[in-house]
Each structure stands twice: as structure tokens, then as C-alpha cells.
Design an enzyme around this catalytic site. Structure first.
Site, mmCIF file in Angstrom:
data_model
loop_
_atom_site.group_PDB
_atom_site.id
_atom_site.type_symbol
_atom_site.label_atom_id
_atom_site.label_comp_id
_atom_site.label_asym_id
_atom_site.label_seq_id
_atom_site.Cartn_x
_atom_site.Cartn_y
_atom_site.Cartn_z
ATOM 1 N N ASP A 217 0.839 -1.192 0.000
ATOM 2 C CA ASP A 217 0.000 0.000 0.000
ATOM 3 C C ASP A 217 0.875 1.243 0.000
ATOM 4 O OD1 ASP A 217 0.795 0.461 2.596
ATOM 5 O OD2 ASP A 217 -1.117 -0.019 3.512
ATOM 6 N N ASN A 225 -4.653 12.653 0.473
ATOM 7 C CA ASN A 225 -6.066 13.019 0.331
ATOM 8 C C ASN A 225 -6.419 14.257 1.151
ATOM 9 O OD1 ASN A 225 -7.018 11.132 -1.509
ATOM 10 N ND2 ASN A 225 -7.406 9.584 0.056
ATOM 11 N N HIS A 230 -9.261 14.492 -2.718
ATOM 12 C CA HIS A 230 -9.479 13.133 -3.221
ATOM 13 C C HIS A 230 -9.255 12.984 -4.729
ATOM 14 C CE1 HIS A 230 -10.853 11.141 0.457
ATOM 15 N NE2 HIS A 230 -11.363 12.322 0.796
ATOM 16 N N ASP A 234 -6.970 10.117 -6.215
ATOM 17 C CA ASP A 234 -7.385 9.155 -7.240
ATOM 18 C C ASP A 234 -6.354 9.082 -8.372
ATOM 19 O OD1 ASP A 234 -9.663 8.617 -5.826
ATOM 20 O OD2 ASP A 234 -10.987 9.845 -7.070
ATOM 21 N N GLU A 260 -6.032 2.187 -0.573
ATOM 22 C CA GLU A 260 -4.730 2.385 -1.216
ATOM 23 C C GLU A 260 -3.889 1.114 -1.209
ATOM 24 O OE1 GLU A 260 -4.066 3.666 3.141
ATOM 25 O OE2 GLU A 260 -5.692 3.529 1.682
#
Length: 338
Positions: A217, A225, A230, A234, A260
Site C-alpha cells: 500500500d 487526500n 481526493h 485518485d 490504497e
């Protein structure tokens, strides 16, 4: 444009020049005693050339399709009437002429340009008009000519039915692929979701060959974020997926495990550590726009006849160890217990 319209546009860009050239060739070799052929082929050259040029302008695809469909339909009916009344009755020919070789192409064009149900109705109406023209002059056509004409009608009807069902089959598989994509693939990154990964794991276990599971991750992703929003997060997820996928081979698969966190399943005989280390470096060295460099932590576990749940737990423990040891590193689970 959606993908289907883009595909159609590219197809027309290839096909229209070929049909235009065919019309020019027909125009060159057409008999001067048949002014209708010369007029019809001249219209085709102008319309197809204009259509080709229109495709380079935005929002013209439907105009091109309807223009071509209207012109081809009208001229096809007029030409077919000429074949019956002039070629088969006056001249006594027993065949329908070389121009009817293009009829299947017209049918294909109908089903491409129009929705499926409208396309079948349109094609059947066109076929019915041709049948009406033929049967209206049936008694004046020679026996051999009526036999050829009947074969032509039946073959065109078969083409209509075949093309209709081919399009239905294509639509079915396209919808099936879309449903499968929604069920088994992550909509943001485009890679497999957890449900699909479990299927891959079951498949790998059934092959009874060694493979490795890698869980990783993104380090401090919540801060990305919170700080940049966000949408930026993304984009980071998509870029990390792209970087990782670019390093994988045919025997490697990647999925989004959640949030993630991602998962890699690899069957590389030399082990997974060198591959994962390469991915880690690629991610760490990539320069994102407007945000600091991103790193990721990785945990590796080797399949050795343990259950799927235990294998994933071992990979997760290795990932936890990588984070505990400072992040941006690769750890392999060593203490496998049965």
C-alpha cells in the site's frame, strides 16, 4: 465521441476511400451507352468523397451515416429497377448484374449506422421493395432470369438474418464483458478487484505450482487526500497502478485490494523479491506534479500448500513488518507455520 462512435469513424475513414476508388474505376470502365450508370457512379464519388472530408470535423458522424445511407438506398432501388426493366426484360439478361454484388455491404452498413431493431426493419423494407419490383415484372423475365432472381432474393434474406444475429451475438458478448468488468474490476484503476483476485488465487492453487502473493500500500496516503484532495489521490492511485502494471509480465497479475492497498500474484521461478524491489524503486523515483514523491511498502508471502486465508495473512504480516521498519521497503514472510 464514445468508443463505439470512434471505432465507426475510423472504419469509415478506411472504407470510404476504397468505395470511392471502386466507384471511380466503375466510372472509367462504364459503358457510355448507359448514362444512368455514369450518373449514379458520379454521385457516389461526390458523396463518398464529401463524407470522407466531413469525418475530419466534429459531430459529423451521424450526418455522414444518414447521408450515405439515404443516397445508397435510393440509388440502389433505382438501379435495381433498371436491372429488372432494362437488363433482364429489354436486353434479356439472366443475371442481376455486378452492381448487386455490393448489396451485402449495404446491409452491413444499415446495421452499423442504425440501432439493431431499426436496422432489421429498414433492411426488410428495402428487401421487400426489391421483391415487389421483381414480382411486378415477373412474367416478363425469362425462366433462367427468374431462377437467378429468386436465388438473389433468398441469399439477401439470409444475409439480413445472419447480420442481424451476428450483431446480437456481438452485443451479447459486449454486454457480458461489461457486466464482468463491473463485477470483477475496479472502476477507478481498471485492475482486478478483490473478488477477481480470489478467483486467481484459487486458480493458482489448483495448478499446484509455487507462486507468490505481494500486498502493498501507499505510504501516508491519507495525508495526500487530506492535503491535496481526493481527486489528486485518485490520480495517484491510477498512476501507481500504471507504474506497477508496466513492470509485470505474463505470469504476473495485479488487483486493487481496497483503498490504497494493492495485491500482486506472480509465478516467477526466481522469486518475487527482485520484481517487487524494482516496482518499489519505480514508484519512489516517479515525480508527481505538485505533490512530493510517493513511496509504497511491500509484503511478500510464498505459497507452500497453506490455505488462501493463511497465505494472505502472511503477506499482510510481511507488509506490516515493512511499515514498522520504516516504510518504503520490501519484507518477505519467512516463518511459515502449518
Amino acid at each position: 465521441m464514445n468508443r463505439y462512435e470512434t471505432l465507426k469513424r475510423h472504419m469509415y475513414l478506411f472504407i470510404l476511400p476504397v468505395i470511392t476508388i471502386a466507384s471511380v474505376i466503375g466510372l472509367i470502365f462504364s459503358s457510355r451507352s448507359n448514362p444512368f450508370n455514369i450518373w449514379m457512379l458520379s454521385v457516389f464519388v461526390v458523396v463518398f468523397s464529401l463524407s470522407f472530408l466531413l469525418l475530419f470535423f466534429p459531430n459529423t458522424l451521424k450526418i455522414v451515416e444518414y447521408l450515405n445511407l439515404s443516397v445508397v438506398t435510393i440509388l440502389h432501388i433505382i438501379k435495381f429497377h433498371s436491372i429488372i426493366t432494362l437488363d433482364m426484360i429489354v436486353k434479356g439478361y439472366s443475371h442481376t448484374g455486378s452492381s448487386t454484388y455490393w448489396t451485402p455491404l449495404i446491409l452491413v452498413f444499415i446495421f452499423i449506422a442504425l440501432p439493431r431493431k431499426i436496422g432489421i426493419y429498414y433492411a426488410l423494407v428495402l428487401w421487400s421493395i426489391m421483391v415487389y419490383i421483381g414480382f411486378d415484372y415477373w412474367s416478363s423475365i425469362s425462366d433462367k432470369g427468374t431462377e437467378r432472381l429468386l436465388q438473389y432474393y433468398l441469399s439477401i434474406l439470409v444475409y439480413i438474418i445472419l447480420i442481424y444475429f451476428v450483431r446480437r451475438v456481438i452485443t451479447y458478448y459486449a454486454e457480458k464483458e461489461m457486466i464482468e468488468k463491473l463485477a470483477y474490476f475496479d472502476p477507478l484503476t481498471g485492475v482486478a478487484n478483490r473478488r477477481k483476485v480470489y478467483l486467481w488465487l484459487d486458480e493458482s492453487i489448483q495448478k499446484k505450482k509455487d507462486f507468490y502473493v505481494v500486498l502493498f500500500d501507499i505510504d501516508h496516503f491519507k495525508a495526500v487526500n487530506d492535503t491535496y484532495g481526493h481527486p489528486t489521490g485518485d490520480e495517484v492511485l491510477k498512476k501507481i497502478t500504471e507504474i506497477t502494471a508496466s513492470q509485470l509480465g505474463e505470469d504476473d497479475i495485479i488487483g486493487r485490494w481496497g483503498g490504497e492497498e494493492f495485491i500482486i500474484v506472480t509465478r516467477r521461478e526466481k522469486g518475487a523479491h527482485s520484481l517487487v524491489e524494482q516496482i518499489r524503486k519505480k514508484i519512489a523515483n516517479f515525480e508527481f506534479d505538485d505533490i512530493p514523491n510517493i513511496t509504497a511498502s511491500f509484503g511478500i508471502a510464498k505459497y507452500q500448500n497453506q490455505s488462501t486465508e493463511l497465505l494472505l495473512e502472511q503477506a499482510d504480516n510481511a507488509l506490516y513488518q515493512a511499515k514498522s521498519n520504516g516504510r518504503n521497503r520490501v519484507e518477505t514472510y519467512q516463518n511459515i507455520k502449518y
